[in-house]
Design a protein around this motif. Sequence first.
Motif: not given
Length: 426
Positions: A15-39
């Motif tokens: 019925l609404l051909p002009n409505v974008s078919s793109y669904d707005r995505p949900a929030t994604r979780k935070n990532i955690v990154m550690h140092p890549s070296s122990n030095d």
Amino acid sequence: MVKVWNLVAIMLVVLLPNVSSYDRPATRKNIVMHPSSNDPLSPEQVHISLVGPDKMRISWITKHSAMPTVVYGTTSGKYEGSANGTSSSYQYLLIYRSGLINDVIVGPLKPNTVYYYKCGGQSSTQEFNFKTPPSQFPVKFAVAGDLGTTEWSKSTLDHVSKWEHDVFILPGDLSYADLLQPVWDTFGRMVQPLASKRPWMVTQGNHEVELIPVLHRQSFTAYNNRWRMPFEESGSTSNLYYSFNVVGVHVIMLGSYTDFEPGSDQYQWLEKDLKSIDRKTTPWLMAVIHAPWYNTNEAHQGEKESVDMKQSMETLLYNARVDLVFSGHVHAYERFNRVYQDKFDKCGPVYINIGDGGNKEGLAKNYRDPTPAISLFREASFGHGQLVVVNATHAQWKWQRNDDDVSVEKDSVWLTSLSADLSCQI
Ligand SMILES: *[C@@H]1O[C@H](CO)[C@@H](O)[C@H](O)[C@H]1NC(C)=O
Ligand SMILES: *[C@@H]1O[C@H](CO)[C@@H](O)[C@H](O)[C@H]1NC(C)=O
Ligand SMILES: [Fe+2]
């Protein structure tokens, strides 16, 4: 029940051909990154920024104290240049002490040239490289605000990294650490693959303030220590506002969360900076703020940083014939026409809100209706912007939507510089 809803959805699409078919995505979780070296001497969170016409600041963090030295050269493994800088660290409450934040300025550098470098001197094992901006048009800017450290942020950065650009511009709200200082370290690690290769020129947003009454009375502690920008070089006394030139573009980075009233340091500095611009050498003039002066989203309406700063500074920018004003804060994309004092004005700046980098707070989906005539394109989706300044008069702006991890061009417009419009000359 599920079937009924599917049916309703299908009917809506039919019925609404002009409505974008793109669904707005949900929030994604935070990532955690550690140092890549122990030095503890290993450089991490490497990022670079422009300093003056031909120098680059290299910033990185080490756990323990090391020489703030960078060796660099135009051939991998051969470092004819060497420069020393400074180290600092900061304390946040009783629980967090940053690593050593090292800052070294290298140069003079040749334009449009790849440099190979090591942080911490010759003995360091890891080599990085960056490319300096060209000395002639075209010049390419990638723009994304309100980045954060989620899977969406990472996806946006993946898209930016696949587009060959010269300078990255961030209109505020970097890590969304929101007082949790280790998140700043994750942010530094997340951006390193890009920010060690191309200059990242940033300004601050509300998430950088990180002031706690009584307990931590200083604003912008992490931001100012970790993201030092070339403010002295542009005559500013504060890391919160500065300007820089790339090829024929003068970029003014303003601070929405520091004083901006007439008579304030920032205001006086802006007046002086605008007077110093020669549109023959820098025909393009852009400004970057965090809290938008124009915004038709329901989010962040009526905030002092938007309303009062606009009231204070809009005429200065208008009279200087600023071509473009980028902002963030609202987690969506919106492009305006040329505007001055809420109305179309052919000599006013084009305002673009690009606070859609992908942070943990998600999208600002509600808009004011009907769409005011000055708002030409608005959409609540994640994404990033690409500005190609082709020559002294023409530039092309594109907004790339992050379509479930695929970068798709959704808005594109040619802009002409006001410096070339005789009817706008003052
Ligand atoms: C950097 O500092 C070291 C140690 O003080 C010194 O030997 C070296 O000459 C300095 N390098 C430069 C380029 O100033
Ligand atoms: C600047 O670029 C535009 C767009 O590509 C082009 O039409 C125009 O001729 C160029 N101007 C000059 C002086 O080269
Ligand atoms: Fe914000």
